[in-house]
Design a protein around this motif. Structure first.
Motif, PDB file in Angstrom:
ATOM      1  N   ARG A 128       0.819  -1.217   0.000  1.00 54.08           N
ATOM      2  CA  ARG A 128       0.000   0.000   0.000  1.00 54.08           C
ATOM      3  C   ARG A 128       0.857   1.273   0.000  1.00 54.08           C
ATOM      4  O   ARG A 128       0.361   2.358  -0.264  1.00 54.08           O
ATOM      5  CB  ARG A 128      -0.902  -0.020   1.238  1.00 54.08           C
ATOM      6  N   SER A 129       2.114   1.127   0.270  1.00 55.88           N
ATOM      7  CA  SER A 129       3.011   2.283   0.350  1.00 55.88           C
ATOM      8  C   SER A 129       3.341   2.810  -1.040  1.00 55.88           C
ATOM      9  O   SER A 129       3.431   2.056  -2.004  1.00 55.88           O
ATOM     10  CB  SER A 129       4.307   1.878   1.062  1.00 55.88           C
ATOM     11  N   GLU A 130       3.524   4.104  -1.128  1.00 56.43           N
ATOM     12  CA  GLU A 130       3.959   4.723  -2.381  1.00 56.43           C
ATOM     13  C   GLU A 130       5.463   4.955  -2.380  1.00 56.43           C
ATOM     14  O   GLU A 130       6.009   5.547  -3.306  1.00 56.43           O
ATOM     15  CB  GLU A 130       3.205   6.042  -2.587  1.00 56.43           C
ATOM     16  N   ALA A 131       6.123   4.479  -1.343  1.00 56.24           N
ATOM     17  CA  ALA A 131       7.573   4.624  -1.232  1.00 56.24           C
ATOM     18  C   ALA A 131       8.275   3.595  -2.115  1.00 56.24           C
ATOM     19  O   ALA A 131       7.797   2.475  -2.301  1.00 56.24           O
ATOM     20  CB  ALA A 131       7.995   4.430   0.220  1.00 56.24           C
ATOM     21  N   LYS A 132       9.417   4.000  -2.650  1.00 55.09           N
ATOM     22  CA  LYS A 132      10.248   3.085  -3.422  1.00 55.09           C
ATOM     23  C   LYS A 132      11.265   2.425  -2.487  1.00 55.09           C
ATOM     24  O   LYS A 132      11.706   3.048  -1.513  1.00 55.09           O
ATOM     25  CB  LYS A 132      11.006   3.836  -4.513  1.00 55.09           C
ATOM     26  N   PRO A 133      11.684   1.209  -2.795  1.00 61.20           N
ATOM     27  CA  PRO A 133      12.729   0.561  -1.986  1.00 61.20           C
ATOM     28  C   PRO A 133      14.021   1.382  -1.942  1.00 61.20           C
ATOM     29  O   PRO A 133      14.812   1.253  -1.004  1.00 61.20           O
ATOM     30  CB  PRO A 133      12.956  -0.774  -2.696  1.00 61.20           C
ATOM     31  N   ALA A 134      14.209   2.256  -2.917  1.00 65.44           N
ATOM     32  CA  ALA A 134      15.418   3.079  -2.969  1.00 65.44           C
ATOM     33  C   ALA A 134      15.601   3.941  -1.717  1.00 65.44           C
ATOM     34  O   ALA A 134      16.717   4.336  -1.395  1.00 65.44           O
ATOM     35  CB  ALA A 134      15.392   3.970  -4.211  1.00 65.44           C
ATOM     36  N   ILE A 135      14.506   4.216  -1.006  1.00 60.17           N
ATOM     37  CA  ILE A 135      14.615   5.010   0.224  1.00 60.17           C
ATOM     38  C   ILE A 135      15.604   4.375   1.174  1.00 60.17           C
ATOM     39  O   ILE A 135      16.486   5.033   1.708  1.00 60.17           O
ATOM     40  CB  ILE A 135      13.237   5.164   0.897  1.00 60.17           C
ATOM     41  N   TRP A 136      15.474   3.072   1.396  1.00 57.04           N
ATOM     42  CA  TRP A 136      16.309   2.389   2.371  1.00 57.04           C
ATOM     43  C   TRP A 136      17.649   1.994   1.770  1.00 57.04           C
ATOM     44  O   TRP A 136      18.624   1.843   2.490  1.00 57.04           O
ATOM     45  CB  TRP A 136      15.552   1.192   2.942  1.00 57.04           C
ATOM     46  N   GLN A 137      17.713   1.885   0.440  1.00 60.25           N
ATOM     47  CA  GLN A 137      18.976   1.580  -0.232  1.00 60.25           C
ATOM     48  C   GLN A 137      19.877   2.815  -0.310  1.00 60.25           C
ATOM     49  O   GLN A 137      21.091   2.695  -0.388  1.00 60.25           O
ATOM     50  CB  GLN A 137      18.705   1.038  -1.644  1.00 60.25           C
TER      51      GLN A 137
END
Length: 150
Positions: free
Chosen positions: A89-98
């Motif tokens: 449901r999140s609009e965040a990309k995994p790149a945030i944590w990478q």
């Protein structure tokens, strides 16, 4: 009544934990938290944008109030992205944590621009408020471009 007061104190005390405790929350809870803040920011940002674009009459008091709220909310966003809080449901990309350093820098840029916007808007100068608004909007866009799903 005493039992109710103790219950309220207990619940409030439990909810006032440090940012470190945010890491222990369920991913869906973190998503709800950050999306709630983003919705509150948009609630204030949209009418300000309409004023800047000339679609609504300029009202410095309303503009300054929205800017102050955005500055307040911006300080709460980063803690809404604990590791492991990526859900469908999140609009965040995994790149945030990478790319956490880049992401957190962009979030801090938004905080700083929002604080400047609030300060400028409080001063009452319409032209300066519009410029500060544009700079704040640009910090939003730079983060969305890199770290938000379309």
């Amino acid at each position: 009544m005493r039992t109710f007061v103790l219950l309220v104190i207990t619940v409030l005390g439990a909810s006032l934990g440090s940012t470190a405790s945010a890491v222990a929350v369920k991913p869906e809870t973190a998503v709800n938290y950050r999306q709630g803040i983003y919705h509150a920011i948009l609630w204030n940002f949209a009418p300000m944008a309409q004023m800047v674009q000339g679609r609504q009459p300029w009202n410095q008091a309303t503009f300054a109030q929205g800017a102050a709220r955005i500055a307040f909310y911006s300080q709460q966003l980063l803690e809404g992205f604990p590791p492991g809080s990526l859900t469908a449901r999140s609009e965040a990309k995994p790149a945030i944590w990478q790319h956490w350093t880049e992401f957190s820098t962009k979030m801090r840029n938004f905080e700083n621009a929002s604080a400047t916007l609030a300060m400028v808007a409080k001063g009452g100068d319409e032209a300066a408020s519009k410029v500060a608004f544009g700079k704040t909007a640009q910090t939003c866009k730079s983060c969305h471009d890199a770290f938000r799903k379309e």
